[in-house]
Structure formats: structure tokens, C-alpha cells
Design an enzyme around this catalytic site. Structure first.
Site, PDB file in Angstrom:
ATOM      1  N   HIS A 171     -27.046  -3.554  24.060  1.00 24.23           N
ATOM      2  CA  HIS A 171     -26.458  -3.056  25.309  1.00 24.23           C
ATOM      3  C   HIS A 171     -26.971  -1.660  25.664  1.00 24.23           C
ATOM      4  O   HIS A 171     -26.787  -1.212  26.815  1.00 24.23           O
ATOM      5  CB  HIS A 171     -24.937  -3.009  25.201  1.00 24.23           C
ATOM      6  CG  HIS A 171     -24.251  -4.322  25.423  1.00 24.23           C
ATOM      7  ND1 HIS A 171     -24.339  -5.375  24.543  1.00 24.23           N
ATOM      8  CD2 HIS A 171     -23.476  -4.756  26.450  1.00 24.23           C
ATOM      9  CE1 HIS A 171     -23.630  -6.393  24.995  1.00 24.23           C
ATOM     10  NE2 HIS A 171     -23.106  -6.050  26.159  1.00 24.23           N
ATOM     11  N   ALA A 193      -1.896   4.028  -3.947  1.00 23.49           N
ATOM     12  CA  ALA A 193      -2.058   2.616  -4.326  1.00 23.49           C
ATOM     13  C   ALA A 193      -2.544   1.838  -3.121  1.00 23.49           C
ATOM     14  O   ALA A 193      -1.753   1.458  -2.262  1.00 23.49           O
ATOM     15  CB  ALA A 193      -0.733   2.047  -4.839  1.00 23.49           C
ATOM     16  N   GLY A 194      -3.858   1.622  -3.049  1.00 22.38           N
ATOM     17  CA  GLY A 194      -4.433   0.868  -1.951  1.00 22.38           C
ATOM     18  C   GLY A 194      -4.926  -0.473  -2.439  1.00 22.38           C
ATOM     19  O   GLY A 194      -4.145  -1.338  -2.851  1.00 22.38           O
ATOM     20  N   GLN A 247     -26.501  -2.011  20.170  1.00 26.37           N
ATOM     21  CA  GLN A 247     -27.890  -1.596  20.381  1.00 26.37           C
ATOM     22  C   GLN A 247     -28.535  -2.377  21.527  1.00 26.37           C
ATOM     23  O   GLN A 247     -29.273  -1.809  22.337  1.00 26.37           O
ATOM     24  CB  GLN A 247     -28.689  -1.794  19.089  1.00 26.37           C
ATOM     25  CG  GLN A 247     -30.014  -1.055  19.051  1.00 26.37           C
ATOM     26  CD  GLN A 247     -29.832   0.447  18.902  1.00 26.37           C
ATOM     27  OE1 GLN A 247     -28.728   0.933  18.671  1.00 26.37           O
ATOM     28  NE2 GLN A 247     -30.915   1.191  19.062  1.00 26.37           N
ATOM     29  N   GLY A 258     -27.071   2.259  26.206  1.00 24.11           N
ATOM     30  CA  GLY A 258     -26.035   3.237  26.528  1.00 24.11           C
ATOM     31  C   GLY A 258     -24.740   2.587  26.992  1.00 24.11           C
ATOM     32  O   GLY A 258     -23.647   3.098  26.747  1.00 24.11           O
ATOM     33  N   THR A 310       0.812  -1.216   0.000  1.00 24.73           N
ATOM     34  CA  THR A 310       0.000   0.000   0.000  1.00 24.73           C
ATOM     35  C   THR A 310       0.848   1.270   0.000  1.00 24.73           C
ATOM     36  O   THR A 310       1.866   1.371   0.690  1.00 24.73           O
ATOM     37  CB  THR A 310      -0.926   0.005   1.230  1.00 24.73           C
ATOM     38  OG1 THR A 310      -1.739  -1.170   1.197  1.00 24.73           O
ATOM     39  CG2 THR A 310      -1.807   1.228   1.255  1.00 24.73           C
ATOM     40  N   GLU A 333      -7.008  -5.529   2.823  1.00 26.11           N
ATOM     41  CA  GLU A 333      -6.948  -6.688   1.923  1.00 26.11           C
ATOM     42  C   GLU A 333      -8.054  -6.652   0.870  1.00 26.11           C
ATOM     43  O   GLU A 333      -8.605  -7.673   0.473  1.00 26.11           O
ATOM     44  CB  GLU A 333      -6.962  -7.997   2.720  1.00 26.11           C
ATOM     45  CG  GLU A 333      -5.754  -8.106   3.631  1.00 26.11           C
ATOM     46  CD  GLU A 333      -5.430  -9.510   4.063  1.00 26.11           C
ATOM     47  OE1 GLU A 333      -5.722 -10.458   3.321  1.00 26.11           O
ATOM     48  OE2 GLU A 333      -4.849  -9.656   5.152  1.00 26.11           O
TER      49      GLU A 333
END
Length: 377
Positions: A336, A127-128, A334, A338, A123, A361
């Protein structure tokens, strides 16, 4: 590997992950490193070389076995797997499949034993997932190559003993042609590693820039032939995508388990929240998607091992499983409420850690292009 032997290895890794790594997840997160004793124990279990050939000291696992192991490793912080993931995956496989006999003999035993760590330096800023914008060059000078360029987001770079570096060796300065792979030991003059990146998640998994300023390596450092770099990178990434899909399944299993336990134990108005149908719906959706992801990656890995499909299946599994993990992690937060937004709660960390899997990747968008082209081709 014999079925019983593999079952024993899988059981040992499962116990190790759940009994020794899970209790230290907060320590890993806060210190941003994997404790040395965990690294030593991981090496003792053969985790630095599970996918490397047995003749070099590895376990020689098939892709199907690799994926099942990845699911177990995914149950804890992905930083732990990242420590030895490149040895077994994209860097190690480049040496296994395309390295010279001398390169294999010098590096694979050390990688398998955990005595050395290899990094995959592909990388760059331009260029990724698509390496066609790669700018690093390797100019032939007699019996040497001279490398110049900068790599970024390189996993394990601060720890690496060797880098599989991709650079342009041909006259082409654009596109996928003229890219070659070279095996570059750490510590050479002109090779420097930048400061560790500060990331959203995956604390303990170190990434950094790698700077190459007229770094000289012998011509024997070439992996494969000149101009084969793009093909070597894509072949390594293909198996790696299945591994990442397996890790995603393991992380989703953990997120769902945390959500189920919270729904069972937490009460609102004297009633366990798991008795509320909308909470059950969140759990049910996650379970169904998780089951689909597990089935997909196991089937894709089996077809990879037979050689039937090494493009469409890996990209499909990587796309679905990483996206699935994002949804499962979101639902776990969600459930859980808060509390799921608080640091120190496992689902909060999983939510942050999961985000990267849809990027590295090969992004989800790249996987869609691969899938589409395969279908139309």
C-alpha cells in the site's frame, strides 16, 4: 457434527462476518466497543458456545471445526471474536473439562447462550506466559476460600459475569506447584475491575486489571482439585493456541486480499503496481506462507482431536501462524505504500492488531521452549 450441518454453520458465519461485521470495522475501532446488535446476532448464530458441549446448549465443535471457524472469524477485526472467545476457549474449557457438575449446570448454558461472559484470570505483573511467579493466594477458611491478589490484562474483565481465577492454595509460594483454579462470580464484595486498558490495537476488545481484596467464595468454587491449577491452565491454553493460530490465518487472508486488490487497482505512471515484479514477489511470499500456516494448523487440530499430539502441534502452529501473520501484515502495508500507514485503511489496523497475537496465550518465545522440550523429551 454432520458435515452438511457444519458447512451450513460455516457459511452462515462467513456471510455474517463479511456482510455485517466488515462494514462496521471503523465504527468498532472508533467507539472501542462491539455494538450490542452485533453481540445479539452473534449469540443467535451460536458463537458464544461453538466449543461448548451440545448438552449445555453449545454447538460442540471439534478442535478441527473450531479452527476452521476461527479462520472465518479472523477475517474481520479480532475484537469481534474476542467478545466470545473466552467463553469457548480458555475459560469455558476449564469449566467443561474440570468443573463440577454443579458448576457446569450453572454456567455453561448461560455462556453458550451469550447471557454470560467468562474471563480467564491467570496473568499477573510477575506471571505472564510462565505462571510460576503467580502471587494471588486463596486461603482456606472453614468452608470458604479467601482470595487476595491482582490480575492484569484480563480479557473481557469489564464485561465478565464470572472469572476463572488462578491462585496459590498450597504452602508453596514459588514455581508451578500449589496453584489452584476457582470459579468466582462477578459482583462479590472485594472484587473490583479497573479501568479499561489503552492498547496499541484490537480496539473493542476490552482488557483490565482485576483486584481481589479478601474475596470470599465457597469451597465448592474450586475447579478440579487443589494444586491442579497449572495443569488446568496449560490444558486450556493448548487448545486455545490452535484457535489463535486459526485466527491468524484468517487475518493473514484478509491482509493478503487487501494487498492484492490494492495492487490490482492502484496505478503508478499509468501502470497497475501489481504488474511490477517486486510487488508480485511480496504477494507471492505472503501467499506461500499463508498456505503453509493453513495446512499446519489444520493438521495440528486433527492430531489434537485424535489425542496424538496436544503439545508440540499446538505450540508449533501458534508460533508459525502468529509470526507468519506479522510478516504478511507488514508486506500488505508495504504494498500500500504511504497509504498503508494511514488510519482508516484496513491493513494499517491489521498491522497493529496482529502484534498482540505473538504475545498472548503464550509468547513466541514460550512456544519455542515448549517445542524444544518436546523434541528433546
Amino acid at each position: 457434527m454432520d458435515t452438511d450441518d457444519f458447512a451450513a454453520i460455516l457459511g452462515a458465519v462467513r456471510d455474517f462476518v463479511r456482510k455485517e461485521v466488515l462494514p462496521r470495522e471503523t465504527e468498532i475501532e472508533e467507539r472501542d466497543e462491539i455494538p450490542s446488535d452485533l453481540r445479539e446476532k452473534a449469540a443467535g448464530l451460536g458463537l458464544f458456545g461453538w466449543a461448548l458441549p451440545a448438552e449445555y446448549g453449545g454447538l460442540g465443535l471439534t478442535t478441527s471445526e473450531d479452527v476452521r471457524l476461527a479462520i472465518e472469524l479472523g477475517y474481520t477485526t479480532p475484537a469481534f471474536r474476542s467478545l466470545f472467545g473466552t467463553n469457548n476457549g480458555i475459560a469455558g474449557q476449564a469449566i467443561v473439562n474440570h468443573g463440577t457438575p454443579a458448576q457446569r449446570a450453572e454456567w455453561l448454558p448461560r455462556l453458550a447462550a451469550g447471557e454470560a461472559i467468562a474471563s480467564f484470570a491467570l496473568t499477573e505483573s510477575e506471571a505472564g506466559s510462565d505462571p510460576s511467579g503467580l502471587r494471588t493466594v486463596a486461603v482456606r477458611d472453614g468452608d470458604q476460600y479467601v482470595l487476595t491478589g491482582t490480575k492484569r490484562f484480563i480479557t473481557n474483565a469489564p464485561l465478565a459475569d464470572a472469572f476463572v481465577v488462578f491462585a496459590r492454595t498450597g504452602p508453596e509460594r514459588e514455581g508451578r506447584r500449589g496453584i489452584s483454579a476457582l470459579l468466582v462470580p462477578a459482583g462479590l464484595a472485594g472484587l473490583t475491575v479497573g479501568q479499561r486498558d489503552a492498547k496499541m490495537g484490537q480496539s473493542g476488545a476490552w482488557t483490565a486489571e482485576v483486584h481481589l481484596d479478601d474475596v470470599r467464595v465457597p469451597a465448592s468454587a474450586l475447579i478440579g482439585e487443589e494444586g491442579q491449577g497449572f495443569r488446568i491452565a496449560m490444558a486450556s491454553l493448548s487448545r486455545g493456541r490452535l484457535h489463535i493460530a486459526g485466527v491468524s490465518v484468517g487475518m493473514a487472508e484478509r491482509a493478503l486480499a487487501e494487498a492484492v486488490e490494492h495492487a490490482r487497482a492502484t496505478r503508478q505512471g499509468g501502470t497497475p503496481i501489481g504488474e511490477h515484479q517486486l510487488v508480485q514477489a511480496l504477494l507471492a511470499e505472503s501467499h506461500a506462507e499463508l498456505a503453509a500456516g493453513r495446512a499446519l494448523v489444520l493438521e495440528a487440530a486433527a492430531r489434537f482431536d485424535t489425542g496424538e499430539d496436544r503439545r508440540l502441534g499446538p505450540s508449533s502452529a501458534k508460533l508459525f501462524c502468529t509470526e507468519m501473520l506479522g510478516r504478511v501484515a507488514d508486506r500488505a502495508v508495504q504494498v500500500h505504500g504511504g497509504l498503508g500507514y494511514m488510519r482508516g485503511v484496513p491493513v494499517e489496523r491489521i498491522y497493529r492488531d496482529a502484534r498482540l497475537l505473538r504475545i498472548y496465550e503464550g509468547t513466541s518465545e514460550i512456544q519455542k521452549l515448549v517445542i524444544g522440550r518436546q523434541l528433546l523429551g
